[in-house]
Design a protein around this motif. Structure first.
Motif, PDB file in Angstrom:
ATOM      1  N   LEU A  40      73.689  47.148  64.360  1.00 41.05           N
ATOM      2  CA  LEU A  40      72.744  46.699  65.374  1.00 41.05           C
ATOM      3  C   LEU A  40      71.775  45.680  64.790  1.00 41.05           C
ATOM      4  CD1 LEU A  40      72.040  50.230  66.892  1.00 41.05           C
ATOM      5  CD2 LEU A  40      73.462  48.437  67.907  1.00 41.05           C
ATOM      6  N   LEU A  41      70.938  45.135  65.637  1.00 38.55           N
ATOM      7  CA  LEU A  41      69.912  44.185  65.226  1.00 38.55           C
ATOM      8  C   LEU A  41      68.549  44.743  65.594  1.00 38.55           C
ATOM      9  CD1 LEU A  41      69.043  41.232  64.324  1.00 38.55           C
ATOM     10  CD2 LEU A  41      69.087  40.679  66.761  1.00 38.55           C
ATOM     11  N   ALA A  42      67.661  44.853  64.626  1.00 41.78           N
ATOM     12  CA  ALA A  42      66.270  45.229  64.884  1.00 41.78           C
ATOM     13  C   ALA A  42      65.443  43.951  64.899  1.00 41.78           C
ATOM     14  CB  ALA A  42      65.762  46.178  63.808  1.00 41.78           C
ATOM     15  N   THR A  43      64.581  43.829  65.896  1.00 44.13           N
ATOM     16  CA  THR A  43      63.764  42.621  65.981  1.00 44.13           C
ATOM     17  C   THR A  43      62.352  42.925  66.469  1.00 44.13           C
ATOM     18  OG1 THR A  43      63.582  40.397  66.925  1.00 44.13           O
ATOM     19  CG2 THR A  43      64.597  42.073  68.330  1.00 44.13           C
ATOM     20  N   CYS A  44      61.385  42.276  65.807  1.00 42.96           N
ATOM     21  CA  CYS A  44      59.989  42.312  66.233  1.00 42.96           C
ATOM     22  C   CYS A  44      59.644  41.082  67.070  1.00 42.96           C
ATOM     23  CB  CYS A  44      59.063  42.391  65.018  1.00 42.96           C
ATOM     24  SG  CYS A  44      59.162  43.943  64.103  1.00 42.96           S
ATOM     25  N   MET A  45      60.652  40.322  67.478  1.00 42.53           N
ATOM     26  CA  MET A  45      60.453  39.178  68.363  1.00 42.53           C
ATOM     27  C   MET A  45      59.534  39.581  69.513  1.00 42.53           C
ATOM     28  SD  MET A  45      63.464  37.249  70.488  1.00 42.53           S
ATOM     29  CE  MET A  45      63.121  35.990  71.696  1.00 42.53           C
ATOM     30  N   PRO A  46      58.518  38.769  69.826  1.00 43.02           N
ATOM     31  CA  PRO A  46      57.528  39.196  70.819  1.00 43.02           C
ATOM     32  C   PRO A  46      58.078  39.533  72.191  1.00 43.02           C
ATOM     33  CG  PRO A  46      56.696  37.328  69.561  1.00 43.02           C
ATOM     34  CD  PRO A  46      58.122  37.509  69.152  1.00 43.02           C
ATOM     35  N   LYS A  47      59.082  38.782  72.679  1.00 43.19           N
ATOM     36  CA  LYS A  47      59.560  39.006  74.049  1.00 43.19           C
ATOM     37  C   LYS A  47      61.061  38.734  74.127  1.00 43.19           C
ATOM     38  CE  LYS A  47      58.319  39.606  78.524  1.00 43.19           C
ATOM     39  NZ  LYS A  47      57.656  40.796  79.066  1.00 43.19           N
ATOM     40  N   PRO A  48      61.905  39.684  73.727  1.00 46.14           N
ATOM     41  CA  PRO A  48      63.357  39.454  73.790  1.00 46.14           C
ATOM     42  C   PRO A  48      63.899  39.369  75.206  1.00 46.14           C
ATOM     43  CG  PRO A  48      62.810  41.265  72.292  1.00 46.14           C
ATOM     44  CD  PRO A  48      61.578  40.948  73.067  1.00 46.14           C
ATOM     45  N   PHE A  49      63.233  40.046  76.167  1.00 47.44           N
ATOM     46  CA  PHE A  49      63.723  40.086  77.544  1.00 47.44           C
ATOM     47  C   PHE A  49      62.581  39.767  78.496  1.00 47.44           C
ATOM     48  CE2 PHE A  49      66.133  43.354  75.158  1.00 47.44           C
ATOM     49  CZ  PHE A  49      67.410  42.799  75.247  1.00 47.44           C
TER      50      PHE A  49
END
Length: 453
Positions: free
Chosen positions: A227-236
């Motif tokens: 899987l991919l873990a992300t702290c990206m502010p707004k993935p969706f």
């Protein structure tokens, strides 16, 4: 600087634990770790700055191709043996240039600001709430929630959603506690596939180091699960974004006492803050628009800072430069019981050292000048009319990265805090990011316009 005897003792201890290699990891302007790897036998040399770097090859370190190299010096008081690769020891590092601390390194900038706080008798404690998505990535690069049955509109605290990723959660939680960070809570967050980890606050440098390591660790353990873990502010667009709320307080260097804390009954405003705490908040609000560029540093950040957007309910993200008690529609919240303040516009893409430097400097200015933050806002600010908002003097935070960078560049406080070179590097990289975003033709544009015209 450690003595030769202390370095040799650390080296022998690491060797006994099976360490073969050492990473001295500093961060670039974005907060992304960089560094070289040396065999454990060369730790003494690395500790003296033997590892040199061409700054021009790195983002935001301000060098030209003809400049001398910068060095990195590892912090031997904050070593982490990689849980998934125990042959490697991770060491946060600072850059130096010709033997002196390098001012364009953001960890160096934070240390400089902490020294100013110390001259006023204060240290800074910081807790960072880590929100993160764990997602499946398609062959085309698209992201989706791993469990197709996870379709709850409000999935906050959902037990089934939590158990869906138990293997990953257990790895992260077990490691946090093994590292001595004192994990006290973790849960399924507001969005499908989103989680939050809360561990004990620490001094500002330590908490920033831990946040950098958390992002690396979380991604590694997710990769092990495919899987991919992300702290990206707004993935969706239709789901809650990833915050990294900054919980801040100052302590007395002599006694260790929290100088923000008091009995709410002794606080005329009833929030449990001393006058020093209110002055600190007022300083952050004074420079709130400029600070937003560091707290929310990407194009994507401002898709999180929306009242609602494409979500079915309010976003929880702050859009106003305001403060209040346990009211999450303010950018600055004083949690129940007081004793600290929380900056809610901070998101998972921030460089924690840069954000902490500016927040601390703004708070100290508020203390020195005795600033007042005004009346605490206790209403749902999302529902105020524009006339009501204007009457209260509540200003919006920047709505885009371009607005935030404009505010950052226009505020002399930023240059005074960071120095001209570091300020200019941040502005240059973030303006380039904004311009690249506007040159890109998105799938949304193609879908909307290609058949319309």
């Amino acid at each position: 600087m450690k003595s030769n005897e202390e370095i040799q003792r650390i080296q022998k201890d690491l060797e006994a634990k099976g360490v073969k290699y050492c990473i001295g990891a500093y961060v670039d302007i974005h907060g992304i770790p960089k560094g070289k790897v040396v065999p454990i036998s060369h730790l003494p040399q690395m500790a003296r700055g033997s590892e040199l770097y061409t700054g021009y090859a790195l983002d935001g370190l301000g060098q030209r191709p003809n400049d001398d190299e910068i060095a990195s010096v590892p912090d031997l008081d904050h070593i982490i043996q990689l849980p998934w690769q125990p042959e490697v020891a991770w060491m946060p590092a600072d850059n130096t240039f010709k033997g002196e601390p390098y001012p364009l390194n953001t960890r160096v900038a934070l240390k400089k600001q902490l020294a100013k706080a110390a001259s006023m008798g204060f240290g800074m404690n910081l807790g960072i709430e880590c929100e993160i998505y764990v997602l499946k990535q398609g062959e085309d690069g698209s992201l989706s929630v791993p469990n197709p049955d996870d379709k709850l509109v409000k999935s906050c605290y959902d037990v089934r959603g939590f158990l869906d990723q138990f293997n990953w959660l257990d790895k992260v939680a077990t490691t946090i506690n093994a590292l001595g960070w004192d994990l006290y809570s973790f849960d399924h967050e507001d969005a499908n596939g989103q989680y939050e980890f809360d561990f004990k606050y620490a001094d500002a440098i330590t908490s920033c180091d831990r946040f950098i390591f958390f992002r690396l660790m979380a991604k590694e353990f997710a990769k092990q699960e495919g899987l991919l873990a992300t702290c990206m502010p707004k993935p969706f667009a239709d789901k809650t974004g990833n915050g990294a709320h900054f919980n801040m307080s100052l302590y007395d260097l002599k006694t260790g006492a929290n100088v923000f804390a008091c009995d709410p009954k002794e606080d005329p405003r009833g929030l449990g803050l001393t006058p020093i705490g209110y002055h600190f908040i007022a300083g952050i609000l004074k420079h709130g628009k400029a600070l937003c560029a560091a707290f929310a540093p990407t194009v994507n950040s401002y898709k999180r800072l929306q009242r609602q957007g494409e979500m079915a309910y309010f976003s929880w993200a702050p859009v106003f430069n305001s403060f209040g008690s346990n009211n999450r529609t303010n950018s600055i919240r004083v949690p129940m019981g007081g004793g600290r303040c929380e900056s809610r516009n901070a998101d998972g893409a921030l460089n924690p050292y840069l954000a902490a430097t500016l927040a601390l400097a703004a708070g100290l200015e508020g203390i020195r000048e005795g600033l007042d933050p005004g009346k605490a806002q206790e209403d749902n600010l999302y529902e105020l009319s524009e006339a009501q908002r204007a009457e209260r003097g509540i200003e919006f935070l920047p709505k885009t990265l371009a607005e935030a960078v404009d505010a950052f560049e226009a505020d002399p406080f930023v240059t005074e805090t960071l120095g001209q070179e570091l300020r200019d590097e941040f502005v240059r990289y973030k303006r380039n990011e904004w311009e690249a975003y506007h040159r890109h033709v998105s799938a949304w544009e193609i879908e909307r316009y290609s058949h319309l015209f």
